[in-house]
Each structure stands twice: as C-alpha cells, then as structure tokens.
Design an enzyme around this catalytic site. Structure first.
Site, PDB file in Angstrom:
ATOM      1  N   LYS A   1       0.847  -1.201   0.000  1.00 59.60           N
ATOM      2  CA  LYS A   1       0.000   0.000   0.000  1.00 59.60           C
ATOM      3  C   LYS A   1       0.878   1.244   0.000  1.00 59.60           C
ATOM      4  CE  LYS A   1      -3.938  -1.765   2.672  1.00 59.60           C
ATOM      5  NZ  LYS A   1      -4.940  -1.608   1.616  1.00 59.60           N
TER       6      LYS A   1
ATOM      7  N   ASP B   1      -2.756  -7.658  -1.550  1.00 58.97           N
ATOM      8  CA  ASP B   1      -3.521  -6.722  -0.721  1.00 58.97           C
ATOM      9  C   ASP B   1      -5.001  -7.121  -0.640  1.00 58.97           C
ATOM     10  OD1 ASP B   1      -3.932  -4.570   0.913  1.00 58.97           O
ATOM     11  OD2 ASP B   1      -3.893  -3.062  -0.684  1.00 58.97           O
TER      12      ASP B   1
ATOM     13  N   ARG C   1     -10.356 -11.435   1.966  1.00 62.13           N
ATOM     14  CA  ARG C   1     -11.220 -12.482   1.404  1.00 62.13           C
ATOM     15  C   ARG C   1     -10.576 -13.861   1.538  1.00 62.13           C
ATOM     16  NH1 ARG C   1     -11.175  -9.462  -4.291  1.00 62.13           N
ATOM     17  NH2 ARG C   1     -10.962  -7.740  -2.824  1.00 62.13           N
TER      18      ARG C   1
HETATM   19  N1  BES Z   1      -8.106  -3.605   4.358  1.00 61.36           N
HETATM   20  C1  BES Z   1      -8.246  -3.216   3.013  1.00 61.36           C
HETATM   21  C2  BES Z   1      -9.546  -2.466   2.729  1.00 61.36           C
HETATM   22  C3  BES Z   1      -9.720  -1.120   3.385  1.00 61.36           C
HETATM   23  C4  BES Z   1      -9.449   0.032   2.699  1.00 61.36           C
HETATM   24  C5  BES Z   1     -10.232  -1.038   4.670  1.00 61.36           C
HETATM   25  C6  BES Z   1      -9.660   1.271   3.297  1.00 61.36           C
HETATM   26  C7  BES Z   1     -10.436   0.187   5.275  1.00 61.36           C
HETATM   27  C8  BES Z   1     -10.156   1.346   4.598  1.00 61.36           C
HETATM   28  C9  BES Z   1      -8.228  -4.453   2.108  1.00 61.36           C
HETATM   29  O1  BES Z   1      -7.474  -5.528   2.557  1.00 61.36           O
HETATM   30  C10 BES Z   1      -7.652  -4.036   0.802  1.00 61.36           C
HETATM   31  O2  BES Z   1      -6.506  -3.694   0.757  1.00 61.36           O
HETATM   32  N2  BES Z   1      -8.470  -4.067  -0.241  1.00 61.36           N
HETATM   33  C11 BES Z   1      -8.060  -3.691  -1.538  1.00 61.36           C
HETATM   34  C12 BES Z   1      -8.623  -4.706  -2.484  1.00 61.36           C
HETATM   35  C13 BES Z   1      -8.064  -4.648  -3.863  1.00 61.36           C
HETATM   36  C14 BES Z   1      -6.609  -5.037  -3.884  1.00 61.36           C
HETATM   37  C15 BES Z   1      -8.864  -5.575  -4.744  1.00 61.36           C
HETATM   38  C16 BES Z   1      -8.624  -2.326  -1.842  1.00 61.36           C
HETATM   39  O3  BES Z   1      -9.746  -2.026  -1.403  1.00 61.36           O
HETATM   40  O4  BES Z   1      -7.948  -1.528  -2.467  1.00 61.36           O
HETATM   41 ZN    ZN Z   2      -7.163  -5.651   4.534  1.00 62.69          ZN
HETATM   42 MN    MN Z   3      -5.448  -5.430   2.003  1.00 64.43          MN
END
Ligand code: BES
Ligand code: ZN
Ligand code: MN
Length: 501
Positions: free
Chosen positions: A274, A344, A348
């Site tokens: 990230k 990331d 899931r």
């Molecule tokens: N934990 C994050 C989602 C998240 C984002 C929670 C902002 C709280 C605030 C999750 O694990 C993640 O990184 N999701 C990605 C998914 C993508 C790679 C398909 C996302 O939302 O960018």
């Molecule tokens: Zn996450």
């Molecule tokens: Mn993530």
C-alpha cells in the site's frame, strides 16, 4: 458511573433531552417556571436543534443547573444516542458527581429505547482514548465518569422497572463498545494475532462463552492454507479463534447464528504494498473481528436466548522474504486453489478459510461475515452506511431493519453472478482479484461466496467505511464500534422471528 432511577430527590444538575416538536413550547414553559425565569425568552433562544445545549441556572429551585439538550425532530434511538454522546463528551468536565437525566416527558412507548440510547450515549461520551499516553492525569479530572459518579434517571410514574432494565442494557452496550474501541484503536505492535487471541480468551472467561484458539501448527495440520499464506510474511503467526456461546436456556427451538469477522491486525498490503501516507490506519483492519467479539460479550452478558458460533481469523499482512507473492497459487480449507493476483486482497482469503472451517463443523440458521474488506465500498457509498451482500431477501430485510433501528445503516449491493466472472483464473480454480478497478467490493463478495458451501442464509457486510472514522471525539480517525449493536439487534430479531431452512 453507576445508573440509578430516582423518584423525589433532585440532583445537582439535570440533563433534559428535548424534541423539536409541538410539545416543546409547553415543556419549556414548565422548565422556565421551575427555574424561575421567563418562558418566552427561553422559547426564543432554545430551538432543540440536534446537539444544541442551553444551560439554565435556577436560583430558587433545589436543582442548580438545567442542561437542555436538543434532539432535533426525530425521537429515534440514533438521534438520542448522537445527542447525548456529544453532550457528555463536551460537558463532562463540568458535570457534578451526581447528574440527573429527566425522561419524564417521553411516552411509555418510546421510553425503553430512548433510555437505552441515552445511557449508552452519555457513557460513550466519557470514553478516553490515549491508552498509551504516559501523562495520565487530566487537569481538572472530570468528576462525572469517575467511579463514584451517578447518573440519576427520572422516569414517568410507574415505569421504574422498565426504565432500569433499559438503562442496564445501555450500560452493557457502552462498556462493551468501549472495550472494543480500545482494541481497534490499539496499534499493530500491541495487538499481534496472539495478543488478540489472548484478549478474546480473557473476554470469554469473564463474560461466559467458550473460546478455542488454533495456532500456527493447527492451521498447517488442518489445511487452513489461505489463512496460513496471508500470515506467512510475519514473525507473528496467524491464528483462528473459535467462539461458542450457548445459553443455559437452550432448547431445540433456540435460534443459531454464525458470525465471522476479518482480523487482519495490520495490513501493509504485503508485496502488493500500500502507499505509505495512510497506512497507519490499517491497524483498524480487524474491525470485523472486533465487532464479532463485541456481539459475543453482549450476548453472554445479557444472557440472550440464542446460540452463537463464531470464527475469527487473525493474521498480520506483512512484506518479507517469506511473504506470498503476486501470482502465487495457494490452497484453501475448502480445497479450492487460489491464484493470489494481489496480496492486498488478503481479507477475502482469510474469510474464505474461516467460513469454510465454521461450515464444516456447524450449520447455523444464518451466517454473517463482517469485514473491513475494500476501499471500493467507500468509493461506492461513503462513510454513512456499510455494504450488505446477500442473495437472501429475508435476511437482507432483517439486517437492514436492525441497522436502521440503531443508526448503524446497511445498504444492499447487487450480487449478480456476472460480477464474479473475472475471478476465473488460468492457472487455479479462482483468483483473488479481478485485475479491474471497478466494482471491487462486489467481486470480493462473489469471491467469498465460493466458500460458503451454498448456505442459503449467508450475508457479507463490508464495514471498511464505517468501522474507523472521523468524529467530534478524536483528532484523527478512530474506532466507532460499528456492528456491535447492529448484529446484536439482528440476533434479537432472530430470536423474535426465527429463520429456518
Ligand atoms: N483492508 C483493506 C480495505 C480497506 C481500505 C479497509 C480502506 C479500510 C479502509 C483491504 O485488505 C484491501 O486492501 N483491499 C483492496 C482490495 C483490492 C486489492 C482488490 C482495496 O480495497 O484496495
Ligand atoms: Zn485488509
Ligand atoms: Mn489489504
């Protein structure tokens, strides 16, 4: 703070929550008379707007201070909670040791709900963050909220027992919510998977539900490969915590609910790293786990006549030589192989294993998973509702109603199969990310669906936008406790009108 119902004796200060409706001028005239002041001035200067506060000093009366608190137009649970919480946060330093709450002007039909909301709100307004500050002594230390302080409720005649029960319920929710907010607000280095597992174990012992922890070796031997893969890059191994609450009153008719909560104790994104600017907020990536734990504590504390089974997968998603890499193919508890196209999209993966594991052992009447799963749900519906994904209309209706009753809103998202087509992989049974920057919260739900063993009453709640947020109570984003009330009230809805298949 202890809560009491008082009959005659007047407290030193009295909070009077007031609605902006036809009854307001009359109530203000009464208050003006009690305080020995002019009614028309008061009626002009206090409009009972949401969160508005008007302080009135009464010289002749035994009550010294009246705090008129505006509720706005709606006498709902959420409106009372929001106004009382804001009030006690802003005024806690000024409130005396014994503070009254006058609810005598509310109708009997609304009384229990409003009492519950007000006690929760006043008590949550006293919540202190900064658990890791060394300077503990606030000056001046607020009297109200200290161990000896009392909230003295004045209820309409003949409603004392009912009001006291509602107040107790409000206290339980507030206490549990504060504990869960502590866990959410704790930094990643103070809540590694083993530390959270211990936290859950202690909570189970204290409140009365069973907890079993599967550690690294169990995860390997049981074949929880997806959970293992997500935790591989961290020196703090993953864990799967299993929770069980069975009421003493259990019969064949006792409803049975399954709850699964995402517990990523810190999410760096892994090798699909990230950006650094907001990464510190990813300590909150265990909001689903926290909510599920909260529901168990409340259910056990209130001795709800429901059986609950829970699974909380815990892992730290880190960058390391041992981390899973984009393109790696991993196994899963359900036996399906997964191509990890984005490390990331880890939530899931751990939910997939937790759901499949729970379903191998149990068959609850309804199964709900809760997760801070995608940024995409925030882009879709923002911060004022969580996304709800289910194919079951009855379940959707029950969940949505529970949410709107307590102000923790859910908004239903589509689940058509087309949204899952891009999850096909060339090398494995599935891939964890479609590769397309669209409808990601829905494809995430479609991914998880593959691991729910066709359970007819499964719902997934994406709380990424609601679990951790900006508020008047903190400098930056902080825990909201979202999901505890909502899911407890959903469980109570299942008790009232069960769902069976
Ligand atoms: N934990 C994050 C989602 C998240 C984002 C929670 C902002 C709280 C605030 C999750 O694990 C993640 O990184 N999701 C990605 C998914 C993508 C790679 C398909 C996302 O939302 O960018
Ligand atoms: Zn996450
Ligand atoms: Mn993530």
């Amino acid at each position: 703070m202890t809560v009491k119902i008082i009959d005659k004796k007047s407290p030193d200060a009295l909070i009077i929550p007031l609605l902006q409706d036809d009854s307001l001028p009359g109530l203000l005239a009464d208050i003006a008379a009690r305080a020995g002041t002019d009614a028309s001035c008061l009626q002009r200067d206090f409009l009972a707007e949401q969160k508005e506060v008007f302080v009135l000093y009464a010289s002749g009366s035994p009550v010294i201070r009246f705090y008129l608190l505006g509720l706005g137009k709606k006498n709902g649970f959420a409106e009372m909670l929001v106004a009382t919480r804001s009030f006690s946060h802003r005024y806690k330093a000024k409130l005396p040791l014994k503070t009254g709450l006058d609810l005598r002007h509310f109708s009997n039909a609304d009384l229990a709900r409003l009492t519950d909301a007000a006690v929760t709100g006043i008590s949550l307004g006293l919540y202190k963050m900064g658990k890791f500050r060394t300077e503990k002594n606030e000056k001046p230390a607020p009297l109200f909220g200290s161990g000896k302080s009392e909230l003295q409720i004045m209820a309409p005649p003949g409603t004392n027992a009912q009001t006291l029960a509602a107040a107790r319920r409000g206290e339980v929710f507030a206490a549990v919510t504060q504990q869960i907010m502590d866990l959410m607000n704790a930094p990643g280095n103070r809540k590694t998977p083993d530390m959270v597992a211990d936290w859950i174990k202690n909570a189970g012992e204290e409140s009365g539900f069973n907890v079993k922890v599967l550690g690294k070796e169990d995860i390997i031997s049981e074949g929880l490969d997806a959970l293992f893969a997500v935790g591989k890059g961290s020196p703090h191994p993953p864990a799967l915590v299993l929770l069980d609450y069975t009421p003493v009153t259990r019969t064949k008719k006792t409803p049975f609910v399954g709850l699964v909560g995402k517990g990523v104790t810190f999410d760096t994104g892994g090798v699909s790293l990230k950006p650094s600017s907001n990464m510190h907020l990813m300590k909150s990536d265990m909001g689903g786990a926290a909510a599920v734990l909260g529901v168990f504590i409340v259910a056990a504390s209130l001795q709800l006549p429901v059986r609950l089974t829970g699974a909380i997968p815990l892992a730290e998603n880190m960058v390391d030589g041992l981390s899973i890499k984009p393109g790696d193919v991993i196994g899963s508890y359900a036996g399906k192989t997964i191509e990890v196209t984005d490390t990331d999209a880890e939530g899931r993966l751990i939910l997939a294993d937790a759901l499949a594991y729970l379903l191998k052992k149990e068959r609850p009447d309804a199964l709900i998973d809760v997760a801070t799963l995608t940024g995409s749900i925030i882009r879709a519906i923002g911060y004022f509702a969580a996304g709800m994904f289910t194919q079951n209309d009855e379940l959707a209706e029950k969940l949505a109603r529970s949410g709107s009753n307590c102000g923790e809103r859910l908004w239903r998202m589509p689940m058509w199969d087309e949204y899952g087509t891009d999850l096909k992989s060339d090398v494995a049974d599935l891939r964890n990310f479609t590769g397309k920057p669209m409808a990601e919260s829905i494809s995430a739900a479609k991914f998880i669906e593959h691991f729910t063993d066709k359970h007819p009453a499964w719902a997934h709640l994406d709380i990424a936008g609601t679990a951790f947020g900006d508020s008047e109570f903190a400098q930056g984003k902080s825990a909201t406790g979202f999901g505890i009330r909502l899911l407890t009230e959903f469980v109570e809805e299942m008790i009232k009108t069960p769902m069976r298949h």
